[in-house]
Design an enzyme around this catalytic site. Structure first.
Site, short mmCIF file in Angstrom:
data_model
loop_
_atom_site.label_atom_id
_atom_site.label_comp_id
_atom_site.label_asym_id
_atom_site.label_seq_id
_atom_site.Cartn_x
_atom_site.Cartn_y
_atom_site.Cartn_z
N GLY A 598 0.83 -1.26 0.14
CA GLY A 598 0.14 0.07 0.03
C GLY A 598 0.78 1.45 0.06
N PHE A 602 3.19 9.13 3.66
CA PHE A 602 4.66 9.50 3.84
C PHE A 602 5.54 8.57 3.11
CE2 PHE A 602 2.47 11.20 7.88
CZ PHE A 602 3.28 12.38 7.98
N LYS A 623 5.85 0.50 7.50
CA LYS A 623 5.69 1.71 7.10
C LYS A 623 6.92 2.60 6.73
CE LYS A 623 0.92 3.00 8.20
NZ LYS A 623 -0.17 4.03 8.79
N ASP A 716 -10.98 10.34 12.57
CA ASP A 716 -11.09 9.90 11.17
C ASP A 716 -11.51 8.61 11.21
OD1 ASP A 716 -10.96 9.97 8.46
OD2 ASP A 716 -8.81 9.91 8.48
P1 AMP Z 1 -2.04 3.88 5.81
O1 AMP Z 1 -1.06 4.78 5.69
O2 AMP Z 1 -2.15 3.36 7.26
O3 AMP Z 1 -3.49 4.28 5.47
O4 AMP Z 1 -1.80 2.74 5.00
C1 AMP Z 1 -1.81 2.40 3.73
C2 AMP Z 1 -2.26 1.17 3.19
O5 AMP Z 1 -1.46 0.02 3.49
C3 AMP Z 1 -3.59 0.51 3.74
O6 AMP Z 1 -4.63 1.25 3.34
C4 AMP Z 1 -3.57 -1.01 3.96
O7 AMP Z 1 -4.01 -1.17 2.66
C5 AMP Z 1 -2.02 -0.99 4.07
N1 AMP Z 1 -1.70 -1.37 5.41
C6 AMP Z 1 -1.36 -0.25 6.18
N2 AMP Z 1 -1.06 -0.87 7.31
C7 AMP Z 1 -1.33 -2.22 7.35
C8 AMP Z 1 -1.06 -3.39 7.98
N3 AMP Z 1 -0.82 -3.52 9.47
N4 AMP Z 1 -1.36 -4.69 7.55
C9 AMP Z 1 -1.75 -4.65 6.46
N5 AMP Z 1 -1.75 -3.78 5.56
C10 AMP Z 1 -1.56 -2.40 5.89
#
Ligand code: AMP
Length: 954
Positions: A598, A602, A623, A716
């Site tokens: 994903g 950032f 991340k 949110d």
């Molecule tokens: P975020 O920046 O937290 O919105 O993450 C972006 C995307 O990454 C999310 O919409 C998920 O599809 C994926 N993602 C984030 N965290 C996780 C996680 N802990 N496990 C699986 N997918 C994740």
């Protein structure tokens, strides 16, 4: 013959009847010669006397015929005079009839006594000129009849005079009579024959077996007609009106009261009645309510399935039951409830204190709410079914339940009291907000520490006592020292209630030895006795106050955790210090990135593994912070970890740690196999049963409850910010601080500059940035909707502006298809305009738990309107034209996966689509019930030209 008929039908009291007298009448004629003369006629063998005159040869005729004296009946002032006569046509006499006339005159003269033959013309006054309707020309006599009313009369009697002035007249009949209203029966009242004079009120009487409160009356007109009857006669009980009389009811029939009703057949369950019955006796075991005599019913059977449910708030429960199987033949079923407190030996009434809503008696619905109950008592409720005949039956059809308030959450403790103290001990007690039910022992957890115990790092060490009573004596304390205490109750499963506030109590200082003050022996003795007494009394008291301490331990409490308040990383001057207060630094060597899953604001998000000693390799999400970031961005990126690191809950995404010491900062969290909830649900319509969806919602609610307990407002909450793991467990994620303002695609700049995800945000948060747990509850409602609608976009393609307008006008999203009614109701509660009225996350979790415990509660489906709920576009682009192609249509309803199936089945035009029936859709290959419905509803929507799609239900 016509005259005869006429006489028969005229209601009259006859004073004079020339024809009927049948003999010579003795009327005076004047002049004696050449005037009226008596003529004998025989008609059908009967002899009649008539008078005739025919002096037409000369003019100036003045021939009189005078009747005998006719007595006037007292009280009447008018008489009718009916004449029948024949007048010959003057033309039939040719020139010979110089003075021929075709009329004669009727006169009257009143007198108080018969004057005999003393006839004086001058005493007569003229009543009328009598002219024939038809004159007689040939042999056939044309008989005329004429009636004149004569009056007013005042003297005892009168004479009639007939003056002939030169006509050829035969007077066939003269009748003098009073008109009467004939005796009559009207509406079951009899009225006597009455002389018709002026309008006259006549009183009557009811016919036999009929009664009336007021005397019946009627008016007799001067013309002899009855008018304006005022009659209220009604047949007696056991009698019914038949024509003008009241007849006894036939055997097997009855009439219960004086009324206009007819006799009725005896009701079911009665013995056959005799003639004239006013009731039919009930058969054995059947009764009759006094209010409706035409029934015979048995009392109802007992209410069934009596159950109770504890309601939120203190001291309230609701009783429900099912109606009795047998109603006994009456529809006025009601219930009454009695509350008792019972022990093995006896029961006593619960007393005035408890309240019933709507009341303890005359309950029409099979439910009642009982309040002001004491939580530690067992109540016995008896519900009785009653109907209009219950009073006659000794049997009491009842259902009984013994129940107690059954709170899932333990009571609160607010105050701790110091009861006693010594240099080394403190005796404390506290009262919970409610007493536990008799059969349940609440236990209490008491934590204490020395107030000035220096905290080592973040850790404070508390002593913990688990107690089964609400008081304790703590020994072994240090004299003259302040201790801090807090206590909370534990529920039956050890679930904790909320903590009391911290209370501080001091132990006494050690008694200083007293020097230089020598007590006398007496004082010593008195003091000694007092001490002994005190010891004995204290011993007794202490015995009574013996408490079982189940468990003593010490806990290390991290300072921020018992406070249960999340700490905003921005309160730290240096965010780098903040992060290391809450988050573990991970050595980059234990992390391995595998695949991009994903993209966040950032940088990329990877799936990877982390080696953990003892746990092997665990899958993680990583991340990353993209290269070229500013220090501000780095801090914002890591602030999410600072926040996440403070949380520990199965429904909050778990932070493994951070890597900050390297150029590429990373946040490592548990890996959620199924990714974001909204994407996960899309296209799974109908695949996941409602029960499981509700289970997922329960998880999200539990996570949110935890956050709200920590005083963290998410701002949110949306399905896109909830992650789903392989077990379909949902976890709340996305805790950036600047996030609400910046990284959310849904964020819209408000007038005050911030970015807000409008369609998930409560009105007060949009309007004046009032972000609270209550606004998170609103967002949770939207998440519920997203989940139940399988990832549908809330408010579809309405603009943010349209959404805000609709919400302000009190419109709310309609129930998604197949959404359990209870769930939709909960959504509507979350969307109450007044934020304080919305449920708390605690309430939401409890409610969802309750639903999950009884899956039948999810069976009732909320009303669903396909036109507003799927918001199926019926036209492409709203310009009134149909979809140009089947694929375009399928795409619009998110069913593109069936494009090929439709093509293969030869469905290529929208006309063909409109003609599809259910089984056709199935045959095309649409098997999933959710998809089936979506397609069928869309077709319905296409057909419904009038469907208004811009408005949706409240
Ligand atoms: P975020 O920046 O937290 O919105 O993450 C972006 C995307 O990454 C999310 O919409 C998920 O599809 C994926 N993602 C984030 N965290 C996780 C996680 N802990 N496990 C699986 N997918 C994740």
């Amino acid at each position: 013959p016509c005259c005869n008929n006429l006489f028969l039908f005229l209601p009259a009291e006859v004073l004079l009847d020339m024809r009927a007298s049948g003999s010579e009448l003795g009327w005076l004629t004047s002049p004696y010669e050449n005037g009226w003369e008596i003529v004998q006629t025989v008609v059908n063998g009967t002899l009649f006397y008539t008078y005739s005159v025919c002096s037409i040869e000369t003019t100036e005729q003045d021939n009189w015929l005078r009747t005998t004296f006719i007595q006037r009946r007292p009280g009447t002032s008018r008489v009718s005079v009916e004449l029948s006569f024949v007048v010959r046509d003057c033309n039939t006499f040719g020139g010979a009839s110089v003075g021929c006339k075709e009329t004669f005159n009727l006169f009257i003269s009143e007198a108080d006594a018969d004057v005999g033959t003393n006839f004086r013309k001058g005493q007569f006054r003229k009543v009328a000129t009598i002219a024939p309707d038809e004159v007689t020309q040939g042999r056939v006599l044309k008989v005329n009849t004429e009636t004149k009313t004569v009056g007013p009369l005042s003297k005892k009697g009168f004479y009639l005079g007939f003056q002939d002035v030169g006509a050829c007249v035969a007077l066939l009949s003269v009748r003098v009579y009073y008109k009467t209203c004939p005796s009559t029966v009207q509406s079951l009242a009899v009225f006597p024959e009455t002389v018709a004079d002026a309008l006259r009120k006549v009183e009557g009487a009811c016919v036999e077996n009929a009664v009336s409160q007021a005397t019946p009356c009627i008016y007799c007109t001067a013309e002899g007609k009855w008018v304006v009857p005022v009659v209220q006669c009604q047949c007696l009980a056991g009698y019914e009106a038949t024509g003008d009389s009241c007849q006894a009811c036939k055997p097997g029939y009855f009439k219960p009261s004086v009324s206009n009703n007819f006799c009725q057949v005896c009701p079911d369950n009665t013995k056959p009645s005799a003639s004239g019955a006013s009731e039919c006796l009930c058969e054995e075991g059947f009764f009759r309510a006094p209010s409706d005599p035409s029934t015979s019913a048995s009392p109802p059977s007992a209410p069934r399935d009596l159950t109770s449910m504890t309601l939120p708030g203190e001291g309230k429960l609701q009783l429900f039951w099912s109606p009795p199987l047998v109603t006994g033949g009456r529809s006025d079923l009601m219930y009454s409830v009695v509350c008792k407190l019972c022990d093995e030996a006896s029961c006593t009434p619960c007393g005035e204190k408890i309240r019933f809503e709507p009341g303890p008696t005359d309950l029409q619905d099979p439910t009642v709410v009982v309040s002001d109950l004491d939580s530690h008592l067992n109540y016995t409720f008896t519900v009785e079914a009653q109907s209009g005949v219950s009073q006659f039956s000794a049997e009491k059809p009842t259902a009984t339940i013994t129940t107690a308030l059954d709170y899932t959450d333990p009571p609160k403790v607010t105050e701790i009291h110091l009861d006693d103290r010594s240099p080394t001990s403190l005796s404390l007690s506290w009262t919970p907000t409610r007493r536990p039910p008799a059969h349940i022992n609440h236990r209490y957890e008491l934590m204490y520490r020395r107030k000035d115990d220096s905290t080592e790092g973040d850790v404070t060490t508390y002593k913990v006592l688990i107690l089964d009573k609400s008081f304790v004596q703590i020994d072994g304390l240090i004299p003259a020292t302040t201790y801090t205490f807090r206590v909370h109750a534990l529920g039956p499963e050890g679930n904790p209630g909320s903590y009391s506030a911290d209370h501080e109590f001091n132990t006494f200082p050690l008694a200083e030895p007293q020097f230089g003050n020598k007590p006398t022996m007496v004082m010593v003795a008195v003091f000694g006795v007092a001490v002994i007494l005190l010891v004995v009394v204290a011993g007794l008291l202490l015995r009574k106050r013996l408490v079982t301490v189940h468990f003593i331990s010490t806990v290390n409490v991290y300072q921020h955790k018992p406070l249960k308040t999340y700490i905003d990383p921005h309160t730290y001057e240096d965010p780098n210090i903040a992060i290391h207060k809450f988050v573990t630094e991970i050595d980059p060597s234990v992390i391995g990135k595998q695949k991009v899953i994903g993209v966040g604001e950032f940088g990329e998000v990877f799936r990877g593994v982390m080696k953990i000693p003892g746990r092997g390799e665990v899958p993680v999400a990583i991340k990353t912070l993209k290269p070229g970031y500013s220090e501000k961005q780095r801090q914002d990126f890591l602030s999410e970890a600072t926040i996440m690191g403070q949380f520990s809950h199965p429904n909050i995404i778990h932070l493994e740690g951070v890597i900050t010491k390297f150029k590429h900062a990373m946040i490592v969290t548990e890996y959620m196999e199924n990714g974001a909830l909204d994407t996960y649900l899309k296209g799974r319509d109908g695949e996941i049963p409602p029960y499981q969806l509700v289970g997922m919602l329960r998880g999200i609610a539990a996570g949110m409850k935890y956050l709200s307990d920590m005083n963290y407002v998410h701002r949110d909450l949306a399905a896109r910010n909830v992650l789903v793991n392989g077990n379909l467990e949902c976890k709340v994620s996305d805790f950036g601080l600047s996030r609400v303002l910046e990284d959310d695609a849904e964020g819209t700049y408000t007038t005050r500059g911030g970015k807000i995800p409008i369609r998930w945000t409560a009105p007060e948060a949009i309007a004046y940035r009032k972000f609270t747990s209550a606004s998170d509850v609103w967002s949770f409602g939207i998440v519920m909707w997203e989940v139940m609608a399988f990832g549908e976009r809330p408010y579809w393609d309405m603009s943010n502006h349209e959404v805000m307008k609709a919400i302000n006008e009190n419109f709310r999203l309609p129930a998604p298809m197949d959404c359990p009614s209870a769930i939709y109701q909960l959504m509507l509660q979350c969307w109450l305009h007044e934020r304080l009225k919305r449920p708390r996350f605690l309430d939401i979790v409890n409610f969802l738990d309750k639903l999950l415990k009884s899956p039948e509660s999810l069976k009732t489906i909320a009303d669903f309107d396909p036109r507003v709920s799927i918001r199926l576009p019926s036209t492409s682009g709203g310009d009134g034209t149909m979809f140009r192609s089947v694929p375009e249509w399928l795409e619009s309803i998110k069913m593109s996966q069936y494009k090929e199936s439709f093509a293969r089945a030869g469905i290529t035009t929208m006309e063909q689509v409109l003609a599809l029936r259910h089984e056709d859709i199935r045959n095309i290959g649409v098997r999933l019930p959710g998809h089936m419905k979506r397609i069928a509803y869309s077709i319905l929507g296409l057909k419904d030209e009038t469907s208004s799609l811009s408005v949706f239900a409240v």
